[in-house]
Scaffold this motif. Structure first.
Motif, PDB file in Angstrom:
ATOM      1  N   VAL A  77      15.969 119.677  39.923  1.00 11.67           N
ATOM      2  CA  VAL A  77      16.460 118.299  40.191  1.00 11.67           C
ATOM      3  C   VAL A  77      18.031 118.378  40.084  1.00 11.67           C
ATOM      4  O   VAL A  77      18.407 119.176  39.117  1.00 11.67           O
ATOM      5  N   TYR A  78      18.598 117.876  40.955  1.00 14.72           N
ATOM      6  CA  TYR A  78      20.215 117.877  41.060  1.00 14.72           C
ATOM      7  C   TYR A  78      20.608 116.416  40.783  1.00 14.72           C
ATOM      8  O   TYR A  78      20.057 115.520  41.251  1.00 14.72           O
ATOM      9  N   LEU A  79      21.987 116.464  40.336  1.00 13.47           N
ATOM     10  CA  LEU A  79      22.618 115.133  40.242  1.00 13.47           C
ATOM     11  C   LEU A  79      23.921 115.526  40.857  1.00 13.47           C
ATOM     12  O   LEU A  79      24.870 116.084  40.037  1.00 13.47           O
ATOM     13  N   ARG A  80      24.549 114.989  41.854  1.00 10.51           N
ATOM     14  CA  ARG A  80      25.805 115.289  42.478  1.00 10.51           C
ATOM     15  C   ARG A  80      26.557 113.988  42.117  1.00 10.51           C
ATOM     16  O   ARG A  80      26.170 112.868  42.404  1.00 10.51           O
ATOM     17  N   MET A  81      27.625 114.159  41.244  1.00  8.06           N
ATOM     18  CA  MET A  81      28.506 113.122  40.922  1.00  8.06           C
ATOM     19  C   MET A  81      30.049 113.197  41.504  1.00  8.06           C
ATOM     20  O   MET A  81      30.690 114.242  41.325  1.00  8.06           O
ATOM     21  N   THR A  82      30.203 112.158  42.182  1.00  2.00           N
ATOM     22  CA  THR A  82      31.713 112.261  42.745  1.00  2.00           C
ATOM     23  C   THR A  82      32.685 111.111  42.157  1.00  2.00           C
ATOM     24  O   THR A  82      31.863 109.886  41.768  1.00  2.00           O
ATOM     25  N   ASP A  83      33.852 111.040  42.437  1.00  2.00           N
ATOM     26  CA  ASP A  83      34.921 110.217  41.923  1.00  2.00           C
ATOM     27  C   ASP A  83      34.537 109.482  40.500  1.00  2.00           C
ATOM     28  O   ASP A  83      34.305 108.380  40.295  1.00  2.00           O
ATOM     29  N   LEU A  84      34.410 110.374  39.567  1.00  2.00           N
ATOM     30  CA  LEU A  84      33.967 110.363  38.376  1.00  2.00           C
ATOM     31  C   LEU A  84      35.133 109.350  37.700  1.00  2.00           C
ATOM     32  O   LEU A  84      36.375 109.505  37.747  1.00  2.00           O
ATOM     33  N   SER A  85      34.691 108.403  36.602  1.00  2.00           N
ATOM     34  CA  SER A  85      35.785 107.989  35.928  1.00  2.00           C
ATOM     35  C   SER A  85      35.349 107.807  34.395  1.00  2.00           C
ATOM     36  O   SER A  85      34.392 108.457  34.154  1.00  2.00           O
ATOM     37  N   PRO A  86      36.149 107.613  33.397  1.00  2.00           N
ATOM     38  CA  PRO A  86      35.954 107.612  32.072  1.00  2.00           C
ATOM     39  C   PRO A  86      34.749 106.971  31.776  1.00  2.00           C
ATOM     40  O   PRO A  86      33.942 107.251  30.688  1.00  2.00           O
ATOM     41  N   GLU A  87      34.349 106.000  32.587  1.00  2.00           N
ATOM     42  CA  GLU A  87      33.042 104.899  31.840  1.00  2.00           C
ATOM     43  C   GLU A  87      31.758 106.125  32.387  1.00  2.00           C
ATOM     44  O   GLU A  87      30.563 105.743  31.704  1.00  2.00           O
ATOM     45  N   ASP A  88      32.027 107.003  33.130  1.00  2.00           N
ATOM     46  CA  ASP A  88      30.917 108.053  33.198  1.00  2.00           C
ATOM     47  C   ASP A  88      30.623 108.961  32.135  1.00  2.00           C
ATOM     48  O   ASP A  88      29.676 109.629  32.041  1.00  2.00           O
ATOM     49  N   THR A  89      31.333 109.094  31.080  1.00  2.00           N
ATOM     50  CA  THR A  89      31.227 109.844  29.949  1.00  2.00           C
ATOM     51  C   THR A  89      30.119 109.379  29.334  1.00  2.00           C
ATOM     52  O   THR A  89      29.910 108.192  28.844  1.00  2.00           O
ATOM     53  N   ALA A  90      29.098 110.437  28.900  1.00  2.00           N
ATOM     54  CA  ALA A  90      28.024 110.278  28.461  1.00  2.00           C
ATOM     55  C   ALA A  90      27.312 111.544  28.421  1.00  2.00           C
ATOM     56  O   ALA A  90      27.499 112.640  28.939  1.00  2.00           O
ATOM     57  N   VAL A  91      26.232 111.599  27.478  1.00  3.45           N
ATOM     58  CA  VAL A  91      25.083 112.988  27.584  1.00  3.45           C
ATOM     59  C   VAL A  91      24.194 112.340  28.795  1.00  3.45           C
ATOM     60  O   VAL A  91      23.707 111.263  28.753  1.00  3.45           O
ATOM     61  N   TYR A  92      24.067 113.507  29.632  1.00  4.54           N
ATOM     62  CA  TYR A  92      23.152 112.999  30.655  1.00  4.54           C
ATOM     63  C   TYR A  92      21.645 113.897  30.523  1.00  4.54           C
ATOM     64  O   TYR A  92      21.977 115.079  30.311  1.00  4.54           O
ATOM     65  N   TYR A  93      20.801 113.275  30.869  1.00  2.77           N
ATOM     66  CA  TYR A  93      19.287 113.547  30.567  1.00  2.77           C
ATOM     67  C   TYR A  93      18.592 113.684  31.843  1.00  2.77           C
ATOM     68  O   TYR A  93      18.766 112.706  32.649  1.00  2.77           O
TER      69      TYR A  93
END
Length: 124
Positions: A77-93
């Motif tokens: 499974v994939y997660l494509r992330m665009t236009d990232l911002s500092p609020e997206d900072t996290a550990v992703y599971y």
């Protein structure tokens, strides 16, 4: 087993693609989800994809920026992330759920298998 990869340190506005390679269970029969946990915050739902990939759902905070997809032939499974911002900072599971009720896919408790997480850090 679920193993995430693809995290890293990027700048605001950049893109990343996370991958979650799985083994040991019937991947194509499981709903797959992505969650994230920022420092000092609770784990939150990000996105989910149905068994065949025909249904997806996103948290409002990532809608139109993130895209979840799956390749059942590769058990990934994939997660494509665009236009990232500092609020997206996290550990992703990534997580797998055998729950058949699609309306429950935002609830972390319905997911039985979890990866170890991958860090995504976004600088401003």
């Amino acid at each position: 087993q679920l193993v995430e990869s693809g995290g890293g340190l990027v700048q605001a506005g950049d893109s990343l693609r996370l991958s979650c390679a799985t083994s040991g269970f019937a991947f194509s029969r499981y709903v797959m989800g992505w969650f994230r946990q920022a420092p000092g915050k609770e784990r939150e739902f990000v996105a989910a994809v149905s068994w065949g990939g025909d249904k997806t759902h996103y948290a409002d905070s990532v809608k139109d920026r993130f895209t979840i997809s799956r390749d059942n032939a590769k058990n990934t499974v994939y997660l494509r992330m665009t236009d990232l911002s500092p609020e997206d900072t996290a550990v992703y599971y990534c997580a797998a759920s055998y729950e058949s009720n699609w309306s429950s896919m935002k609830i972390s408790q319905v997911y039985s298998n979890w990866g170890q997480g991958t860090q995504v850090s976004v600088s401003s």
